[in-house]
Design a protein around this motif. Structure first.
Motif, mmCIF file in Angstrom:
data_model
loop_
_atom_site.group_PDB
_atom_site.id
_atom_site.type_symbol
_atom_site.label_atom_id
_atom_site.label_comp_id
_atom_site.label_asym_id
_atom_site.label_seq_id
_atom_site.Cartn_x
_atom_site.Cartn_y
_atom_site.Cartn_z
ATOM 1 N N TYR A 106 0.815 -1.120 0.189
ATOM 2 C CA TYR A 106 -0.107 0.358 0.184
ATOM 3 C C TYR A 106 0.806 1.077 -0.255
ATOM 4 O O TYR A 106 1.703 0.945 1.090
ATOM 5 C CB TYR A 106 -0.914 -0.209 1.243
ATOM 6 C CG TYR A 106 -1.793 -0.902 0.907
ATOM 7 C CD1 TYR A 106 -3.143 -0.417 0.944
ATOM 8 C CD2 TYR A 106 -1.895 -2.223 1.914
ATOM 9 C CE1 TYR A 106 -4.523 -1.456 1.025
ATOM 10 C CE2 TYR A 106 -2.214 -3.460 1.913
ATOM 11 C CZ TYR A 106 -4.145 -2.785 1.282
ATOM 12 O OH TYR A 106 -4.966 -3.912 1.402
ATOM 13 N N ASN A 107 0.436 2.294 -0.980
ATOM 14 C CA ASN A 107 0.862 3.799 -0.794
ATOM 15 C C ASN A 107 -0.292 4.650 -0.511
ATOM 16 O O ASN A 107 -1.393 4.878 -1.594
ATOM 17 C CB ASN A 107 1.912 4.679 -1.233
ATOM 18 C CG ASN A 107 2.447 5.589 -1.610
ATOM 19 O OD1 ASN A 107 1.751 5.910 -0.605
ATOM 20 N ND2 ASN A 107 2.891 6.497 -2.544
ATOM 21 N N SER A 108 -0.666 5.173 0.538
ATOM 22 C CA SER A 108 -2.304 5.846 0.998
ATOM 23 C C SER A 108 -3.193 4.967 0.260
ATOM 24 O O SER A 108 -3.219 4.166 0.534
ATOM 25 C CB SER A 108 -2.005 7.664 0.387
ATOM 26 O OG SER A 108 -2.969 7.731 0.754
ATOM 27 N N GLY A 109 -4.044 5.469 -0.944
ATOM 28 C CA GLY A 109 -4.871 4.797 -1.408
ATOM 29 C C GLY A 109 -4.414 3.939 -2.853
ATOM 30 O O GLY A 109 -5.895 3.025 -2.756
ATOM 31 N N GLN A 110 -3.465 3.684 -2.815
ATOM 32 C CA GLN A 110 -2.995 3.160 -3.996
ATOM 33 C C GLN A 110 -2.625 1.891 -3.483
ATOM 34 O O GLN A 110 -2.074 1.575 -2.208
ATOM 35 C CB GLN A 110 -1.848 3.981 -4.804
ATOM 36 C CG GLN A 110 -2.358 5.244 -5.262
ATOM 37 C CD GLN A 110 -3.148 5.071 -6.282
ATOM 38 O OE1 GLN A 110 -3.021 3.492 -6.747
ATOM 39 N NE2 GLN A 110 -3.512 5.626 -7.033
ATOM 40 N N PHE A 111 -2.536 0.933 -4.407
ATOM 41 C CA PHE A 111 -2.155 -1.157 -3.863
ATOM 42 C C PHE A 111 -1.664 -2.167 -4.902
ATOM 43 O O PHE A 111 -2.517 -1.644 -6.043
ATOM 44 C CB PHE A 111 -2.857 -1.457 -3.029
ATOM 45 C CG PHE A 111 -4.289 -1.745 -3.115
ATOM 46 C CD1 PHE A 111 -4.171 -3.035 -3.675
ATOM 47 C CD2 PHE A 111 -5.896 -0.916 -3.170
ATOM 48 C CE1 PHE A 111 -5.224 -3.599 -4.138
ATOM 49 C CE2 PHE A 111 -6.671 -1.015 -3.900
ATOM 50 C CZ PHE A 111 -6.945 -3.082 -4.181
#
Length: 352
Positions: A107-112
């Motif tokens: 994950y990176n914030s809302g991105q995955f």
């Protein structure tokens, strides 16, 4: 997606997933989707001859992705890890050779990004605790304590539990719990209840108990376990696993049961099996307990399988209990001619 397997001192299973970075502009900042996703799962002791490991069940995981700030790993056995560092070691405990489908997300914030990995692990069965009852006298105080008293124990039972040798003793290689008809401290029967609370507890594994059950209408012998958090959570929130229960008024009918919130009292998850000589011969009563199932056996014959999930309280440490009650909600009517009976246990063994 490419999968490479490299046999060295450990067995490494590498999963490479190439993902292009996607920038999402919000005006003031950019969140970049993780990329260059790499998962390494090395089974300890694995080699060309033993590709599934040395029996320890231990796996060294290494997970990385460019721009990732956290990882979530579903380990395929009902357990989940959430980490900010992708390097960790995990030990599977279910005996035998088992294949786990592992789900991993970076994950990176809302991105995955996400992917799966299939991993086959061998876990050898090893003895982690036992009592063979080979030393005459009182039960080993390093392993067992005694519950004392009367009051029905939540089931309107009629016995008074003592720690007297008249009621509980190790003799001739056997633990003997003797239930007697006698007037004692306001009760008409005496018996014993021993337990490993605050001395030994465990999470998952196989328990084997070789026992010969007492006879007589009203007797209620049990080999069972309670969640170690009973003092704080209470019952049935702590969970209860009844490896074996027998009611003298239903001769030779053996119960395997589980109690939990909404499934307690008269509505447990349960099954029964007939053991024709339960009160005259020794039999091995066993349970195999994991994060996904609890299986009940008599003499290695499976008679009940319960599907365990994270929603049940059967995923924490439990301790062991051996007792014989008299009468009560489950034991039923006590035969007026009853004078005494003996519950004999040859051994208790716990395996990983």
């Amino acid at each position: 997606m490419k999968v490479f397997i490299n046999f060295t001192a450990l067995v490494g299973i590498f999963l490479l997933l190439s993902c292009s970075s996607i920038d999402r502009n919000s005006g003031e900042g950019t969140v970049t989707k993780p990329s260059n996703f790499l998962i390494s799962a090395a089974i300890v002791g694995g080699n060309a001859q033993n590709p599934n490991g040395n029996g320890s069940g231990t796996v060294n995981f290494s997970i990385s992705a460019t721009n990732a700030t956290s990882y979530k790993i579903l380990l395929g056995n009902g357990e989940t890890k959430e980490l900010t560092n992708g390097n960790f070691t995990y030990t599977y405990t279910t005996s035998g050779t088992n294949t786990y489908v592992i789900y991993v997300s970076a994950y990176n914030s809302g991105q995955f990004v996400s992917s799966t990995l299939s991993l086959t692990v061998f876990v050898g069965s090893s003895l982690v605790w036992s009592d063979e009852f080979n030393v005459d006298g009182a039960p080993d105080s390093a392993k067992w304590g005694c519950d004392l008293g009367s009051g029905g124990w939540g089931n309107n039972e009629s016995q008074y539990y003592t720690n007297r040798p008249e009621n509980v003793i190790v003799q001739d290689g056997l633990l003997k719990i003797k239930t007697l008809k006698e007037s004692f401290s306001g009760s008409n029967y005496t018996s014993a209840r021993i337990l490993t609370k605050d001395k030994f507890s465990f999470k998952y594994g196989r328990v084997e108990i070789n026992a010969k059950l007492p006879a007589g209408g009203g007797t209620w012998p049990a080999l069972w376990m309670l969640g170690s958090n009973i003092s704080s959570a209470g019952w049935p929130a702590c969970g209860e696993i009844d490896i074996m229960e027998h009611v003298g008024n239903s001769l030779n009918k053996v119960h395997g049961s589980l109690h939990s919130p909404g499934r307690s009292g008269n509505t447990p998850d349960t099954s029964t099996v007939m053991v024709p000589d339960a009160t005259t011969e020794f039999h091995i009563y066993a349970v195999d307990w994991s994060a996904t199932s609890i299986k009940f056996y008599v003499d290695n014959q499976l008679f009940y399988t319960f599907t365990n999930t994270a929603s049940f309280p059967f995923n924490q440490d439990f301790f062991l209990i051996i007792n014989c009650a008299m009468g009560g909600n489950f034991g039923g009517t006590i035969n007026p001619g009853f004078t005494s009976s003996t519950f004999e246990i040859d051994y208790v063994r716990v395996y990983n």
